[in-house]
Design an enzyme around this catalytic site. Sequence first.
Site, PDB file in Angstrom:
ATOM      1  N   LYS A  35       2.367 -34.670  35.743  1.00  0.00           N
ATOM      2  CA  LYS A  35       1.912 -35.367  36.959  1.00  0.00           C
ATOM      3  C   LYS A  35       1.543 -36.808  36.624  1.00  0.00           C
ATOM      4  CE  LYS A  35      -2.685 -33.458  36.096  1.00  0.00           C
ATOM      5  NZ  LYS A  35      -3.582 -32.320  36.401  1.00  0.00           N
ATOM      6  N   ARG A 131     -13.156 -26.581  42.979  1.00  0.00           N
ATOM      7  CA  ARG A 131     -12.374 -27.727  43.449  1.00  0.00           C
ATOM      8  C   ARG A 131     -11.263 -27.226  44.366  1.00  0.00           C
ATOM      9  NH1 ARG A 131      -9.249 -31.330  38.986  1.00  0.00           N
ATOM     10  NH2 ARG A 131      -8.053 -29.397  38.868  1.00  0.00           N
ATOM     11  N   TYR A 256     -15.960 -64.954  29.325  1.00  0.00           N
ATOM     12  CA  TYR A 256     -16.696 -64.962  30.594  1.00  0.00           C
ATOM     13  C   TYR A 256     -18.081 -64.341  30.420  1.00  0.00           C
ATOM     14  CZ  TYR A 256     -12.341 -65.841  33.217  1.00  0.00           C
ATOM     15  OH  TYR A 256     -11.191 -66.372  33.722  1.00  0.00           O
ATOM     16  N   MET A 304      -8.343 -60.757  32.477  1.00  0.00           N
ATOM     17  CA  MET A 304      -7.212 -60.105  33.126  1.00  0.00           C
ATOM     18  C   MET A 304      -6.000 -60.020  32.192  1.00  0.00           C
ATOM     19  SD  MET A 304      -5.184 -61.116  36.623  1.00  0.00           S
ATOM     20  CE  MET A 304      -6.677 -61.133  37.621  1.00  0.00           C
TER      21      MET A 304
HETATM   22  C1  LIG Z   1      -3.816 -31.561  35.216  1.00  0.00           C
HETATM   23  C2  LIG Z   1      -3.861 -30.095  35.154  1.00  0.00           C
HETATM   24  C3  LIG Z   1      -3.594 -29.416  33.948  1.00  0.00           C
HETATM   25  C4  LIG Z   1      -3.443 -30.135  32.628  1.00  0.00           C
HETATM   26  O1  LIG Z   1      -4.714 -30.518  32.150  1.00  0.00           O
HETATM   27  P1  LIG Z   1      -4.860 -31.225  30.714  1.00  0.00           P
HETATM   28  O2  LIG Z   1      -6.313 -31.296  30.470  1.00  0.00           O
HETATM   29  O3  LIG Z   1      -4.225 -32.577  30.848  1.00  0.00           O
HETATM   30  O4  LIG Z   1      -4.118 -30.371  29.765  1.00  0.00           O
HETATM   31  C5  LIG Z   1      -3.517 -28.041  33.986  1.00  0.00           C
HETATM   32  N1  LIG Z   1      -3.715 -27.361  35.133  1.00  0.00           N
HETATM   33  C6  LIG Z   1      -4.007 -27.970  36.305  1.00  0.00           C
HETATM   34  C7  LIG Z   1      -4.239 -27.158  37.528  1.00  0.00           C
HETATM   35  C8  LIG Z   1      -4.103 -29.350  36.355  1.00  0.00           C
HETATM   36  O5  LIG Z   1      -4.406 -29.958  37.507  1.00  0.00           O
END
Ligand SMILES: *Cc1c(COP(=O)(O)O)cnc(C)c1O
Length: 360
Positions: A35, A131, A256, A304
């Site tokens: 992702k 969640r 800065y 930046m």
């Molecule tokens: C992002 C995610 C993972 C992977 O998590 P990592 O800590 O990057 O290995 C696995 N399962 C779900 C449901 C996720 O959202």
Amino acid sequence: MPRPTRARIHLDNLRHNAAVAAGLAPDSRLMAVVKADGYGHGAESVAAALDDCVAAFAVASLEEAVRLRDCGIRRPILLLEGVFEASELAEAAAIGAWIMQTCEEQLRWLQEATLSQTVTCWLKVDTGMHRLGVAPQRAPAFLQALRDTRNTGTDTVLCTHFSRADELARDETREQLACFLALCDGLGCLRSAANSPAVLAWPETHLDWIRPGYMLYGDSPFREPLPEAAALKPVMTLESKVIGVRDIPAGDAVGYGATWRAARPSRIATVTAGYGDGYPRTADNGTPVLVNGQRVPLVGRVSMDMLTVDVTDIAAVHVGDPVTLWGEGLPVGEVARHASTIGYELVTRMPARVPREVCA
Ligand SMILES: *Cc1c(COP(=O)(O)O)cnc(C)c1O
């Protein structure tokens, strides 16, 4: 000459890390989480490189899945949050995506849809993360409702997610796992629970499918050194170059807001990388940077397009000398800790401005 700031992507290391994950969980299938553009590494090249060493991929949205299909990825792709509205189901089915089921609304959309083919579902159970997912006591009936739907295949996978698997001294992972195993009992489904920290440190969570993301990109999600993570190799190296060197007297400040002042006569090197290149502005004085392969401290506020380091204590530094901001020799998680964040955030928010230079 193009600007020398770039993220080198080592796909051989990515494949190595996938083999490490597979070796830690030899009886589990490996779903690679790609992702957020492959955690900022470039989802297409990441998925293509992993295609023959994993069983499936996972993404956060239908658009991310479609992108992978468009570049020729044929393996199963799980939508980790399911679909966001009923209208996405038709395309998800058409591309053969696997769909997470997390709530009653998603169940209703699936029950009411007319689809070209059945879809494989994963049923997310909320064992304590709070969640996403259905309550454990609701899971058996929800599963039965899925099985009764003509749109669903018979191969639903039960799934949960850990909130504190990166904290070895905590009990939550054990408690969440016990809750998950109890509810799965007798339901006859494959089971999946392990994210990267669980793959690395909690072997009892591996079950039928592991779902690592971060560890595939070559950094440990743990603060403390972990033997299982020692074999991981960084996939992204953020590189730049020195574009200026100057000597300043004791008492003068750099950058800065004058957030750092020289306690002695100091030699300051300026690097052409800044928060516009994904380097965190919150990085504190003393954050390690590699100049000519040697660790030197960041000094002064990150701008930046530039940042400054104190090179007083290393051999002569010149304009054009190579700089590593993280990656080979400097874990991104270590830099992240100096910026009050995690390596996940740093790699994931790398802006498009920084060219990804893919090394096969
Ligand atoms: C992002 C995610 C993972 C992977 O998590 P990592 O800590 O990057 O290995 C696995 N399962 C779900 C449901 C996720 O959202």
